[in-house]
Write a protein that holds these residues in place. Sequence first.
Motif, mmCIF file in Angstrom:
data_model
loop_
_atom_site.group_PDB
_atom_site.id
_atom_site.type_symbol
_atom_site.label_atom_id
_atom_site.label_comp_id
_atom_site.label_asym_id
_atom_site.label_seq_id
_atom_site.Cartn_x
_atom_site.Cartn_y
_atom_site.Cartn_z
ATOM 1 N N ARG A 1 -2.842 8.358 4.469
ATOM 2 C CA ARG A 1 -2.169 8.705 3.208
ATOM 3 C C ARG A 1 -2.986 8.256 1.991
ATOM 4 O O ARG A 1 -3.222 9.019 1.065
ATOM 5 C CB ARG A 1 -0.782 8.036 3.190
ATOM 6 C CG ARG A 1 0.005 8.177 1.893
ATOM 7 C CD ARG A 1 1.313 7.362 2.019
ATOM 8 N NE ARG A 1 1.999 7.173 0.762
ATOM 9 C CZ ARG A 1 3.095 7.856 0.369
ATOM 10 N NH1 ARG A 1 3.598 8.784 1.154
ATOM 11 N NH2 ARG A 1 3.671 7.608 -0.787
ATOM 12 N N HIS B 1 0.807 -1.216 0.000
ATOM 13 C CA HIS B 1 0.000 0.000 0.000
ATOM 14 C C HIS B 1 0.849 1.279 0.000
ATOM 15 O O HIS B 1 0.321 2.356 0.221
ATOM 16 C CB HIS B 1 -0.954 0.010 1.199
ATOM 17 C CG HIS B 1 -0.249 0.188 2.515
ATOM 18 N ND1 HIS B 1 0.517 -0.785 3.089
ATOM 19 C CD2 HIS B 1 -0.195 1.239 3.359
ATOM 20 C CE1 HIS B 1 0.997 -0.346 4.230
ATOM 21 N NE2 HIS B 1 0.594 0.882 4.426
ATOM 22 N N GLN C 1 -7.279 17.548 6.809
ATOM 23 C CA GLN C 1 -6.865 18.896 6.382
ATOM 24 C C GLN C 1 -7.943 19.594 5.555
ATOM 25 O O GLN C 1 -8.045 20.823 5.576
ATOM 26 C CB GLN C 1 -5.604 18.814 5.515
ATOM 27 C CG GLN C 1 -4.378 18.342 6.259
ATOM 28 C CD GLN C 1 -3.160 18.231 5.341
ATOM 29 O OE1 GLN C 1 -3.299 18.245 4.131
ATOM 30 N NE2 GLN C 1 -1.994 18.133 5.927
ATOM 31 N N LEU D 1 0.215 13.278 5.193
ATOM 32 C CA LEU D 1 -1.033 13.420 4.440
ATOM 33 C C LEU D 1 -2.195 12.922 5.299
ATOM 34 O O LEU D 1 -2.098 11.869 5.939
ATOM 35 C CB LEU D 1 -0.950 12.630 3.136
ATOM 36 C CG LEU D 1 0.200 13.028 2.204
ATOM 37 C CD1 LEU D 1 0.209 12.149 0.944
ATOM 38 C CD2 LEU D 1 0.122 14.496 1.816
ATOM 39 N N GLN E 1 0.257 23.487 3.018
ATOM 40 C CA GLN E 1 -0.193 23.404 4.406
ATOM 41 C C GLN E 1 -0.257 24.814 4.975
ATOM 42 O O GLN E 1 -0.953 25.654 4.434
ATOM 43 C CB GLN E 1 0.734 22.455 5.186
ATOM 44 C CG GLN E 1 0.346 22.192 6.609
ATOM 45 C CD GLN E 1 -0.966 21.447 6.717
ATOM 46 O OE1 GLN E 1 -1.436 20.857 5.765
ATOM 47 N NE2 GLN E 1 -1.597 21.527 7.874
ATOM 48 N N TYR F 1 -6.197 10.310 1.620
ATOM 49 C CA TYR F 1 -5.902 11.653 1.111
ATOM 50 C C TYR F 1 -5.691 11.605 -0.400
ATOM 51 O O TYR F 1 -6.313 12.346 -1.159
ATOM 52 C CB TYR F 1 -4.649 12.178 1.811
ATOM 53 C CG TYR F 1 -4.184 13.560 1.396
ATOM 54 C CD1 TYR F 1 -4.439 14.662 2.201
ATOM 55 C CD2 TYR F 1 -3.458 13.764 0.221
ATOM 56 C CE1 TYR F 1 -3.997 15.933 1.838
ATOM 57 C CE2 TYR F 1 -3.023 15.024 -0.164
ATOM 58 C CZ TYR F 1 -3.282 16.110 0.666
ATOM 59 O OH TYR F 1 -2.849 17.356 0.291
ATOM 60 N N LEU F 2 -4.826 10.709 -0.831
ATOM 61 C CA LEU F 2 -4.494 10.648 -2.257
ATOM 62 C C LEU F 2 -5.685 10.187 -3.096
ATOM 63 O O LEU F 2 -5.897 10.678 -4.208
ATOM 64 C CB LEU F 2 -3.283 9.731 -2.473
ATOM 65 C CG LEU F 2 -1.966 10.289 -1.909
ATOM 66 C CD1 LEU F 2 -0.886 9.208 -1.904
ATOM 67 C CD2 LEU F 2 -1.494 11.502 -2.709
ATOM 68 N N THR G 1 -5.413 3.681 4.948
ATOM 69 C CA THR G 1 -4.564 4.612 5.686
ATOM 70 C C THR G 1 -4.963 6.070 5.417
ATOM 71 O O THR G 1 -5.678 6.371 4.461
ATOM 72 C CB THR G 1 -3.092 4.457 5.263
ATOM 73 O OG1 THR G 1 -2.989 4.801 3.877
ATOM 74 C CG2 THR G 1 -2.594 3.042 5.479
ATOM 75 N N ARG H 1 8.480 13.975 -3.518
ATOM 76 C CA ARG H 1 7.158 14.034 -2.889
ATOM 77 C C ARG H 1 6.525 15.405 -3.062
ATOM 78 O O ARG H 1 5.376 15.538 -3.479
ATOM 79 C CB ARG H 1 7.309 13.708 -1.394
ATOM 80 C CG ARG H 1 6.043 13.878 -0.556
ATOM 81 C CD ARG H 1 6.392 13.606 0.931
ATOM 82 N NE ARG H 1 5.365 14.020 1.858
ATOM 83 C CZ ARG H 1 4.514 13.180 2.465
ATOM 84 N NH1 ARG H 1 4.560 11.901 2.208
ATOM 85 N NH2 ARG H 1 3.612 13.629 3.312
ATOM 86 N N TYR I 1 5.565 16.052 -6.728
ATOM 87 C CA TYR I 1 4.360 15.296 -7.092
ATOM 88 C C TYR I 1 3.117 16.014 -6.575
ATOM 89 O O TYR I 1 2.177 16.286 -7.332
ATOM 90 C CB TYR I 1 4.460 13.890 -6.482
ATOM 91 C CG TYR I 1 3.284 12.970 -6.744
ATOM 92 C CD1 TYR I 1 3.375 11.971 -7.699
ATOM 93 C CD2 TYR I 1 2.105 13.069 -6.012
ATOM 94 C CE1 TYR I 1 2.310 11.103 -7.933
ATOM 95 C CE2 TYR I 1 1.041 12.213 -6.240
ATOM 96 C CZ TYR I 1 1.147 11.226 -7.195
ATOM 97 O OH TYR I 1 0.087 10.383 -7.421
ATOM 98 N N LEU I 2 3.128 16.353 -5.295
ATOM 99 C CA LEU I 2 1.936 16.958 -4.689
ATOM 100 C C LEU I 2 1.670 18.352 -5.252
ATOM 101 O O LEU I 2 0.523 18.743 -5.456
ATOM 102 C CB LEU I 2 2.090 16.997 -3.164
ATOM 103 C CG LEU I 2 2.050 15.619 -2.494
ATOM 104 C CD1 LEU I 2 2.472 15.724 -1.032
ATOM 105 C CD2 LEU I 2 0.650 14.994 -2.591
ATOM 106 N N ASN J 1 4.372 20.068 2.581
ATOM 107 C CA ASN J 1 5.044 19.211 1.602
ATOM 108 C C ASN J 1 5.596 19.942 0.387
ATOM 109 O O ASN J 1 6.436 19.408 -0.323
ATOM 110 C CB ASN J 1 4.065 18.124 1.140
ATOM 111 C CG ASN J 1 3.685 17.193 2.267
ATOM 112 O OD1 ASN J 1 4.553 16.630 2.910
ATOM 113 N ND2 ASN J 1 2.397 17.068 2.544
#
Lengths: 564, 564
Positions: free
Chosen positions: B217, A28, B36, B32, A377, B220-221, B215, A217, A220-221, A411
């Motif tokens: 994470r 995962h 939020q 993540l 954030q 979120y994704l 999860t 990371r 990507y975000l 992030n």
Amino acid sequence: MPFQPTPPSVPPKNATLSLRQPKGLPVHVQPLNPLQFILRAAEIYPDKLALVHPDVKDPVFYSFAVWCQRIQNLAYALIQAGIKPGDRVAVIAPNSPLIADAHHGVLAAQAVLCLINTRLKPAEVAYILDHSGSSIILVDHEYVHLLPPNLKVPVVVSKDSGRLGDPYEQFLSNGRTYSQERGWPGLEYQADEGFPALLCYTSGTTGRPKGVVTTLRGSYLAAVANAYESRIHRESTYLWILPMFHAGGWTFPWANVFAFATQITLRTVDYPLIWKHFLNSAVTHYCGAPTVQIGIVNDPAAKPLPRPISAIIAGAAPTASLISSLEEIGIQPIHVYGLTQYGPFTRNYAQPSWAALSLQDRSKFMARQGHAFATAQDVRVVYQPKDENDTELVDVPRDGKTVGEIVTRGNIVMKEYFRDPEATTKAFRGGSFNTGDLAVMHPDGAVAVVDRSKDIIISGGENASSLAIEQELASHPDILEVSVVARTHVKWGERPHAFVILKTHSINKWKGRHDAFSKELKAYAKPRLPGFACPEWVDVVPELPKTSTGKILKTDLRRIVAKL
Amino acid sequence: MPFQPTPPSVPPKNATLSLRQPKGLPVHVQPLNPLQFILRAAEIYPDKLALVHPDVKDPVFYSFAVWCQRIQNLAYALIQAGIKPGDRVAVIAPNSPLIADAHHGVLAAQAVLCLINTRLKPAEVAYILDHSGSSIILVDHEYVHLLPPNLKVPVVVSKDSGRLGDPYEQFLSNGRTYSQERGWPGLEYQADEGFPALLCYTSGTTGRPKGVVTTLRGSYLAAVANAYESRIHRESTYLWILPMFHAGGWTFPWANVFAFATQITLRTVDYPLIWKHFLNSAVTHYCGAPTVQIGIVNDPAAKPLPRPISAIIAGAAPTASLISSLEEIGIQPIHVYGLTQYGPFTRNYAQPSWAALSLQDRSKFMARQGHAFATAQDVRVVYQPKDENDTELVDVPRDGKTVGEIVTRGNIVMKEYFRDPEATTKAFRGGSFNTGDLAVMHPDGAVAVVDRSKDIIISGGENASSLAIEQELASHPDILEVSVVARTHVKWGERPHAFVILKTHSINKWKGRHDAFSKELKAYAKPRLPGFACPEWVDVVPELPKTSTGKILKTDLRRIVAKL
């Protein structure tokens, strides 16, 4: 003859579009990496037009499948050249396939992309090449003169032709040969999403440039957020006006691929060419600083667009007059805020209540930098440190008045300044990134930049924001662009000095009568600004000094007024 | 009197909308967490309508600011009730503010949300409550009878009124009192993005339900991807037809908040009510399995929509006739594929070449499950294991014919089966999640589910996909819904047996003439299907047995034919 990609650019049939997975990852968890985007695009839309480079002697048109193969070839070519994970690969190029390729191919080699501004001086380029420790340089043929002599690392020159015989094409071709058709599974996926992606140097008007390291990371975000916020989708066409070397093109080299959009690259900011594409190439999106937007709306070719285009604006706040000019011809401004230290980090979010406002009033709201971006954030405005040991971050009140410094965390923030732990520690005071931008926090939580610390004008003991003065003066109908700096004043300490470029059609109107214009502008300012913020001096000039990234060089203007 | 939120639902002025940061995080890393989204929405659009629950005795209308405060109150109330990080909070509720609150408030208490299907039997509910070890139960007043007697954990009942005097409102109110206005900074942000978010139990037609852990994470994704793929934005209105307890509403409880969209909750799947909202509430998006979509297009109130609505379809492939019915009235289908074990993981990506196809041909492409979703990773079709020790995953050829099993990996995949390491290990054979869905891989990389392993019909030694047969039969103009299962046949081993529901206007046409219809349907199938896949038997039935989540219960149909 229609364009054909070189034979090594054509992928084999049924190519596998995934890298070798690192061992030991849970089912995962997949480390975030913007390299995923091009592989997915090539899988889902192999034949869709991905990258177009049209306005050159040798135009090229790549589908996602072909472009993806070229990116793989680049990765193998770099590895063949000895590039190891974490090594820096320097690229000096205008918007073109080379720099677009590098945003993906360098990551595929697990290397770090060091983007170098083509507008720098050779000495600055030499400094960056040295400081970054770049192990190889990919350079566009027009910028070879920027390279220092006696380089000890390999240099690959691109003639930007996409044709056999071009050294860059030979380099890619060698990569394909070297891979022995191991393809994507012959490359390993980077297991650490905290691994560096880009190394971009600040333009640094004072002091030496600092190397900003961003992560896989974060990239990507940020890219996903930009695609979402700008609503870029598979039917979108993005026009590259913003240089990709400018803070990694604000992560749009990846955002567009995530979205399956078509990208058109322009080597230079050429307004007639931009308008040709606006009117004929189904352009839907582009990015640009206000200074470029001003050039676009004031170009003789400007006219109402058949379909709306979204303009992502950053680098400075758009003025009311710019917003109005853009909207009139069907360009929808999206105002975002960021620094080299991260991609767009805040956005001006339109509020329903603004619809009832006049353009002038609405523009004041739209000029604010706004709230945290989709995957960003915290954005705070805090009091500046009392002394060197002050690391506590205390928020200023949300009164739209108290000036503090913008600090951010999350992030999308940079990881560090490359090989500069001291500057990193200083920038990360209090566990946030200290931007150096001065701002107020409005009651609704929107941040509004008032100035860079050094641009504030202390006039009669009052802090006057040069940005706020510029915003007001820019609404004068004869003004194309304006910049305001502090000039010493015997009585008030400092007073604002305005440098003005007139609109083309206003130049004749005021020819030989700049004194009269100066009076007119002061009278215009009087009811609009507090006394201490009204310009004491006005100079009409043919152009303004700018940094290599198009920002107005206020240090140069200050040097001019210091001599007056 | 117009609706007013309860006094404890109203946030204090200038509330801080961020949690206490865990210590020791680097500036550029924020774990993540879909929590939020609500904080950001309340910050940027405090007065925008967030959550509407209109078709009940006591309708409620919450802005983002008020809803966010209620979520905070829920977190404190849970903490006051003794809930510690990682504890499970069970929720048994139809679509309503309670279950919408819980998607955010439970995470704010760092607890795990255990969603329980309201259509289960008391014994199943008892099993899940016990197996999950839930420490508290939030239950809607209509479902209190599902609770086992002698419960040892606290139960909070919601009358779904949003008014003082409702025990759930009292619970929230206590939370506000307990917090002593410490607000969001009084709650700590979960430092580990691999921490569990949801615990959802599979409906498990065979064997005991398994607890799927996802999860923060992954949630979120997945939510960001759903907002992007479905193009949900701040001007969108999402209608809750899909139950939120169904695999966490496919992560849309978070996706909508990420997008700043307005959500309307409907307690039941009530077609006239759905049409009332389609026509009067500016609905732009909803999710639903094909069986629900069939109900929508066949409702007497159905008519062409003034504005298009996007329908996210999963759970089974939409048939050509369904796609055509949806498109005719202005509903744009977005076909995605997932399981309880993750949110939508693949999407059917429209190809430009489809535009030239007939609806019938286009629908065949649209019925495919397609390619990996925006933030998903690998989707493969692999040969099934030869024996228990076979853990090697070998891809089937991309021929659109060879049947294998879909396996997936990446951030959207579940973390594990709760307290079932054996089932987890089995499901993660070869380092991927083994879905149990049989599929082929087309030459363009699109996955197409042919069947669940147990639904394949082995007819004369050939594998006939019950899904493929259903797809063809569903195009018959008199058929509303159809399900096909294997029935033992002396000569061929197995042969397809079709159960058919007729459209309302076709019921009279075939009244007393079901044999004639059976002949007609077999004749209809003959030129459309291979001989071994043509139905040998046809039964016209008034309804089909379905699971609590609306899937057709083929096990029940198989039981029926076994007795024939």
